[in-house]
Design a protein around this motif. Structure first.
Motif, short mmCIF file in Angstrom:
data_model
loop_
_atom_site.label_atom_id
_atom_site.label_comp_id
_atom_site.label_asym_id
_atom_site.label_seq_id
_atom_site.Cartn_x
_atom_site.Cartn_y
_atom_site.Cartn_z
N GLU A 138 -95.61 -36.92 22.20
CA GLU A 138 -96.12 -37.04 20.84
C GLU A 138 -95.75 -35.81 20.04
OE1 GLU A 138 -97.49 -39.59 19.45
OE2 GLU A 138 -97.64 -40.84 21.25
N PRO A 139 -95.44 -35.97 18.75
CA PRO A 139 -95.30 -37.24 18.02
C PRO A 139 -94.03 -37.98 18.42
CG PRO A 139 -94.70 -35.40 16.59
CD PRO A 139 -95.25 -34.79 17.86
N ALA A 140 -93.98 -39.25 18.08
CA ALA A 140 -92.90 -40.12 18.53
C ALA A 140 -91.53 -39.66 18.02
CB ALA A 140 -93.16 -41.55 18.08
N LYS A 141 -91.49 -38.97 16.90
CA LYS A 141 -90.21 -38.55 16.31
C LYS A 141 -89.43 -37.58 17.19
CE LYS A 141 -92.05 -34.62 13.65
NZ LYS A 141 -92.23 -34.05 12.29
N LEU A 142 -90.08 -36.99 18.19
CA LEU A 142 -89.42 -36.00 19.04
C LEU A 142 -88.45 -36.62 20.03
CD1 LEU A 142 -92.45 -33.68 19.95
CD2 LEU A 142 -90.82 -33.44 18.07
N GLY A 192 -79.19 -30.95 21.62
CA GLY A 192 -80.04 -31.50 22.67
C GLY A 192 -80.93 -32.60 22.13
N LEU A 193 -81.01 -33.72 22.85
CA LEU A 193 -81.82 -34.87 22.47
C LEU A 193 -82.73 -35.26 23.63
CD1 LEU A 193 -78.97 -36.99 20.82
CD2 LEU A 193 -80.57 -35.44 19.68
N ASP A 194 -83.90 -35.79 23.30
CA ASP A 194 -84.90 -36.09 24.33
C ASP A 194 -85.09 -37.59 24.48
OD1 ASP A 194 -86.77 -35.53 26.29
OD2 ASP A 194 -88.41 -35.25 24.88
N PHE A 195 -85.44 -38.02 25.72
CA PHE A 195 -85.62 -39.43 26.02
C PHE A 195 -86.93 -39.69 26.77
CE2 PHE A 195 -81.16 -38.65 25.48
CZ PHE A 195 -80.74 -39.73 24.73
N ASP A 221 -72.22 -17.36 24.84
CA ASP A 221 -70.97 -18.08 24.68
C ASP A 221 -71.15 -19.42 23.98
OD1 ASP A 221 -69.21 -16.23 26.18
OD2 ASP A 221 -70.56 -16.75 27.83
N TYR A 222 -72.31 -20.01 24.12
CA TYR A 222 -72.61 -21.29 23.50
C TYR A 222 -74.13 -21.43 23.49
CZ TYR A 222 -74.10 -23.14 27.97
OH TYR A 222 -74.80 -23.34 29.13
N VAL A 223 -74.63 -22.43 22.78
CA VAL A 223 -76.06 -22.70 22.76
C VAL A 223 -76.29 -24.20 22.92
CG1 VAL A 223 -78.07 -22.84 21.22
CG2 VAL A 223 -76.83 -20.69 21.44
N ALA A 224 -77.28 -24.57 23.73
CA ALA A 224 -77.77 -25.94 23.80
C ALA A 224 -79.03 -25.99 22.93
CB ALA A 224 -78.08 -26.33 25.24
N LEU A 225 -78.90 -26.57 21.75
CA LEU A 225 -79.98 -26.55 20.77
C LEU A 225 -80.97 -27.68 21.06
CD1 LEU A 225 -80.84 -25.05 18.11
CD2 LEU A 225 -79.81 -27.00 16.90
N MET A 226 -82.21 -27.35 21.33
CA MET A 226 -83.23 -28.37 21.56
C MET A 226 -83.64 -28.94 20.20
SD MET A 226 -85.44 -26.73 24.72
CE MET A 226 -85.70 -25.11 23.99
N ASP A 227 -82.88 -29.93 19.79
CA ASP A 227 -82.99 -30.52 18.44
C ASP A 227 -83.69 -31.87 18.56
OD1 ASP A 227 -82.66 -31.06 15.79
OD2 ASP A 227 -80.48 -31.18 15.83
N TYR A 228 -84.93 -31.83 19.02
CA TYR A 228 -85.59 -33.05 19.44
C TYR A 228 -86.15 -33.85 18.26
CZ TYR A 228 -85.21 -31.06 24.13
OH TYR A 228 -84.74 -30.52 25.31
#
Length: 314
Positions: free
Chosen positions: A262-266, A255-258, A217-224
């Motif tokens: 490593e690497p820092a860009k994730l 999806g965003l990570d906090f 039905d939807y997706v949570a994209l791990m776009d880190y």
């Protein structure tokens, strides 16, 4: 100048010039894992403080862990605890999705044929809970985080077989939901790079991401990533999945990570909250009006709280 380059120049122009103040902020969700879920279920005070935090940060949906942990399964053994927490969330206007999948339970194995019924049973417990729960204490949806690429056997020779297992597992879970007669939305956490793997499944050849989007039905994209636009950015990695979701009439959360890594860009870890909000605003501006964009989901509750300078109560 190539067509793709032209598209990115247009996107950057929109990002820089769109009046962000003129649009309604995109919805926000957050993954709440085992320990934090347990603390909220055990203590009304912790739960109340957590829900107040989510309200302050405009987080309208929480993906609340709903399976076994440390030898207990409170969803089955003490469902009244979930009743209380979900009611309290709903009273504050916060939706609650059942979060399934666990590093502790090694649920990545559920993509293997001989573990598939465990995935169905995991979902069935949520369906059974909802069937028995009062209307105001029911889950609003399901999010499952099962990642075959963490298996030791993941390699170039086995990845297509494991990904087909993920698709078969997903189909079995969706079928169980359909048999229940419930309209509970169900969707996975999915890595952005699955759009680069093409395989045949049930007579159709296409990217894994498109197969997943078509049946859920939807997706949570791990776009880190921690940068909105340009190469190797949040927008660039979500582009194909947003197009697939639009074509299928589905929705997608970014999806965003906090958390440190490593690497820092994730991750946005190490940046300040204002810098994060600036990047998020650019994503929102670029995707304003996109029919598939359903907002953001944050990984995860404890990590995000620490990021904004609010320690998690113990």
């Amino acid at each position: 100048m190539s067509l793709r380059t032209s598209r990115w120049l247009l996107l950057l122009l929109l990002v820089c010039t769109w009046p962000v103040w003129a649009q309604v902020p995109a919805p926000r969700a957050v993954w709440v894992w085992e320990e934090d879920t347990g603390a909220m279920l055990e203590s009304p005070q912790v739960a109340d403080e957590a829900l107040a935090f989510l309200q302050r940060k405009r987080i309208g949906t929480m993906y609340l862990y709903a399976d076994a942990y440390q030898g207990r399964n409170l969803l089955v053994q003490q469902p009244a605890r979930y009743h209380t927490l979900i009611r309290a969330a709903h009273a504050r206007g916060i939706r609650v999705y059942a979060l399934l999948g666990s590093w502790h339970l090694h649920t990545e194995r559920y993509v293997l044929p001989w573990y598939r019924q465990r995935a169905v049973a995991m979902l069935q417990r949520v369906l059974d809970y909802n069937q028995a729960a009062p209307d105001d204490a029911r889950f609003d949806g399901v999010n499952y985080d099962i990642e075959p690429h963490v298996l030791d056997r993941w390699n170039d020779r086995s990845r297509e077989r494991l990904l087909r297992g993920f698709l078969d597992m997903t189909a079995a879970m969706v079928a169980a939901r359909d048999r229940s007669g419930q309209r509970l939305p169900i969707g996975p956490a999915m890595p952005f790079w699955w759009d680069g793997i093409t395989l045949d499944w049930r007579g159709v050849r296409g990217p894994v991401s498109a197969h997943v989007i078509a049946m859920t039905d939807y997706v949570a994209l791990m776009d880190y990533r921690n940068r909105a636009a340009g190469r190797d950015s949040i927008l660039s990695h979500a582009e194909d999945e947003l197009a697939q979701a639009k074509a299928a009439g589905k929705t997608l959360l970014i999806g965003l990570d906090f958390n440190p890594g490593e690497p820092a860009k994730l991750s946005f870890y190490g940046m300040d909250e204002a810098a994060f909000e600036h990047e998020a605003a650019q994503v929102e501006a670029a995707l304003h009006g996109h029919p598939a964009f359903a907002g953001f989901v944050f990984h995860h509750y404890a990590g995000y709280r620490r990021f904004v300078g609010e320690p998690v109560p113990e």
